[in-house]
Design an enzyme around this catalytic site. Structure first.
Site, PDB file in Angstrom:
ATOM      1  NE  ARG A 256      -1.959   1.643   3.612  1.00  0.00           N
ATOM      2  CZ  ARG A 256      -2.225   1.539   4.911  1.00  0.00           C
ATOM      3  NH1 ARG A 256      -3.215   0.785   5.339  1.00  0.00           N
ATOM      4  NH2 ARG A 256      -1.481   2.173   5.794  1.00  0.00           N
ATOM      5  CG  HIS A 260      -6.939   2.368   5.797  1.00  0.00           C
ATOM      6  ND1 HIS A 260      -7.052   1.128   5.195  1.00  0.00           N
ATOM      7  CD2 HIS A 260      -8.180   2.674   6.255  1.00  0.00           C
ATOM      8  CE1 HIS A 260      -8.299   0.700   5.284  1.00  0.00           C
ATOM      9  NE2 HIS A 260      -8.996   1.615   5.913  1.00  0.00           N
ATOM     10  CE1 TYR A 269       0.095   2.319   9.110  1.00  0.00           C
ATOM     11  CE2 TYR A 269      -1.109   4.004  10.318  1.00  0.00           C
ATOM     12  CZ  TYR A 269      -0.945   3.240   9.188  1.00  0.00           C
ATOM     13  OH  TYR A 269      -1.811   3.394   8.131  1.00  0.00           O
TER      14      TYR A 269
END
Length: 358
Positions: A256, A260, A269
């Protein structure tokens, strides 16, 4: 002691990171025109993705989930579907949906908060967007059961993320698909993150593909940056579903290259520099290198393609922005078959408010 069963999970890559074939190409990939078509779709999706994020940042779109770095997964699987198959999407499926007749402006409408964008008038057999994590596989199993019951020679394709594969719905859907031998293909787009939870913290399984073993059917991994491999393996799984009523689980391994959604900040993170490392594998450059190797692409063709896609995206944005909003009272349209009297006054009030602002 004796061994009662053994299993293995195959991994498929046809096109290396350097843009060279690692196996004999499947029939469709022997025609450069087919590869150029896939290349165009991936390019269009990336440019659309960039624009959608810009629209969100400027307040013209709601929360949007980027598909950057995952274009091969959705373009490849969408290209493998036949017209009468059924597709059950989740929420990063732009590359598949536009091959099913869904307009880019409709996708913008949906993420802009207009549910009319989720109706897919040119794609009536497919399911709408489904944001709840892991719900899609159950819907697909139900559709596949109906298809088998009616003795139709078509298949159902559904997709979720690696996070979705940790949901109970996912296991339940695969279990009934295996027991009832349903014509369904489960795709897990493993982009390594379930929002902020890394794949390593989601499951102790060595692969997500092996989760099919407990359900009694085949699971396999595919290089998600290789659009040729994705297209071919999904095509073969769909054929098996149509002809033999055998389900398959395909884990598409990619990364990715975004947050998100636009409501997320992955820098909190995500390990530093990992995107840059993974970007070396990204699908569009990989296919471009192969097209260059074949001698069927050039800088001039690339320039023209970018210009064409940018024009298409801009036209899409204007169509989205110029779409009149739905009537205020339409929020009641699908609550009941017959609207109770208690709501009538509210409907009339909204009609008057709409007329006043008309």
């Amino acid at each position: 002691m004796s061994t009662v069963a053994t299993f293995e999970v195959s991994y498929y890559q046809y096109l290396s990171e350097e843009g060279r074939l690692t196996v004999t190409p499947p029939a469709f990939a022997k025609d450069p025109a087919n590869l150029i078509h896939l290349y165009r779709l991936m390019t269009l999706i990336r440019l659309f993705d960039n624009k959608a994020i810009a629209l969100q940042r400027t307040g013209k779109l709601g929360t949007y989930p980027s598909t950057r770095g995952q274009e091969a997964a959705f373009v490849g699987m969408g290209n493998a579907l036949q017209k009468n198959d059924i597709f059950v999407p989740y929420y990063r499926d732009v590359g598949t949906l536009i091959q099913r007749g869904v307009k880019l402006s409709e996708i913008l409408l949906y993420w802009g908060g207009d549910e009319r964008g989720n109706a897919f008038p040119n794609d009536p057999q497919d399911f709408p967007y489904s944001v709840p994590v892991g719900s899609q596989p159950l819907h697909a199993a139900g559709a596949a059961f109906a298809m088998k019951y009616h003795q139709e020679k078509n298949a159902v394709l559904t997709v979720c993320g690696d996070g979705g594969s940790s949901e109970g719905d996912f296991y339940e859907a695969m279990n009934v698909a295996g027991v009832w031998k349903l014509p369904v293909v489960f795709v897990v787009c493993n982009n390594q993150w379930a929002i902020s939870v890394p794949r390593s913290a989601q499951t102790a399984a060595q692969t997500i593909a092996q989760k099919a073993i407990a359900a009694g059917f085949t699971g396999e991994q595919v290089d998600g940056n290789d659009v040729i491999a994705v297209r071919d393996r999904v095509d073969m799984a769909l054929r098996k579903a149509r002809e033999q009523h055998e389900p398959t689980l395909i884990e598409i391994v990619c990364y990715r290259q975004s947050d998100h959604t636009t409501a997320d900040d992955a820098s909190r993170y995500e390990a530093r520099n990992i995107r840059e490392q993974e970007w070396a594998k990204e699908p569009i450059t990989r296919l471009r290198r192969y097209l260059d190797f074949l001698g069927v692409w050039s800088d001039e063709k690339e320039k023209n393609l970018i210009s064409e896609c940018e024009t298409e995206v801009e036209q899409t944005v204007q169509e989205y922005i110029n779409t009149p909003p739905p009537p205020l009272e339409s929020m009641f349209d699908y609550l009941y078959a017959k609207l109770p009297k208690i709501y009538w006054e509210q409907v009339e009030t909204l009609k008057l408010a709409g007329a006043a602002h008309g």
